[in-house]
Design a protein around this motif. Structure first.
Motif, PDB file in Angstrom:
ATOM      1  N   ARG A  29      43.609  66.328 -52.570  1.00 37.77           N
ATOM      2  CA  ARG A  29      43.928  67.549 -53.296  1.00 37.77           C
ATOM      3  C   ARG A  29      44.467  67.192 -54.675  1.00 37.77           C
ATOM      4  O   ARG A  29      45.203  66.222 -54.836  1.00 37.77           O
ATOM      5  N   ASN A  52      46.265  73.760 -60.254  1.00 42.12           N
ATOM      6  CA  ASN A  52      45.272  73.999 -59.224  1.00 42.12           C
ATOM      7  C   ASN A  52      44.858  75.465 -59.153  1.00 42.12           C
ATOM      8  O   ASN A  52      43.746  75.785 -58.745  1.00 42.12           O
ATOM      9  N   ASN A  72      36.234  70.978 -60.882  1.00 40.66           N
ATOM     10  CA  ASN A  72      36.787  70.558 -59.591  1.00 40.66           C
ATOM     11  C   ASN A  72      35.782  69.774 -58.757  1.00 40.66           C
ATOM     12  O   ASN A  72      36.157  68.876 -58.015  1.00 40.66           O
ATOM     13  N   ASN A  75      36.022  66.351 -60.115  1.00 44.22           N
ATOM     14  CA  ASN A  75      37.383  65.814 -60.328  1.00 44.22           C
ATOM     15  C   ASN A  75      37.544  65.300 -61.760  1.00 44.22           C
ATOM     16  O   ASN A  75      38.105  64.226 -61.998  1.00 44.22           O
ATOM     17  N   TYR A  99      47.252  64.523 -54.119  1.00 46.31           N
ATOM     18  CA  TYR A  99      47.546  64.164 -52.732  1.00 46.31           C
ATOM     19  C   TYR A  99      46.398  63.275 -52.281  1.00 46.31           C
ATOM     20  O   TYR A  99      45.239  63.719 -52.264  1.00 46.31           O
ATOM     21  N   ARG A 105      51.469  62.434 -51.778  1.00 41.70           N
ATOM     22  CA  ARG A 105      51.571  63.058 -53.095  1.00 41.70           C
ATOM     23  C   ARG A 105      52.176  62.081 -54.101  1.00 41.70           C
ATOM     24  O   ARG A 105      53.274  61.568 -53.897  1.00 41.70           O
TER      25      ARG A 105
END
Length: 119
Positions: A29, A52, A72, A75, A99, A105
């Motif tokens: 994430r 996000n 997204n 990335n 993450y 994280r």
């Protein structure tokens, strides 16, 4: 996990550049990605950030000239820089709060890309 920044270069005042930052690795994430810059003799400062949820924020000095965006699926983070000024000259760093597996994280930094704006 790696952040690979690119797209810097030498441009005349008033010109444009587009920076790229590709995140790779076991990324589960992405919370936020952003760009910082550091000019010689100055502290590193936030240029722009993309969360996000899709919200963005900019340093006052770049508002209405720079646009941050993110793909997204790839990335990848972008920074479109228009109407560049000599005071935009700096090393630009990509950063991301991710993450990942198995680390969890953490904050990551790219290697920096030089932007030089001549007057």
């Amino acid at each position: 996990v790696q952040l690979q920044a690119s797209g810097g270069g030498l441009v005349q005042a008033g010109g444009s550049l587009r920076l790229y930052c590709a995140a790779s690795g076991s990324i589960a994430r992405i919370f936020v990605m952003g760009w910082y810059r550091q000019a010689p003799g100055k502290q590193r400062e936030l240029v722009a950030a993309h969360t996000n949820s899709g919200s963005t924020n900019y340093a006052d000095s770049v508002k209405d000239r720079f646009t941050i965006s993110r793909d997204n699926a790839k990335n990848t983070l972008y920074l479109q820089m228009n109407s560049l000024k000599p005071e935009d000259t700096a090393v630009y760093y990509c950063t991301a709060r991710l993450y990942t597996l198995p680390a969890g994280r953490s904050d990551y930094w790219g290697q920096g890309t030089q932007v030089t704006v001549s007057s």
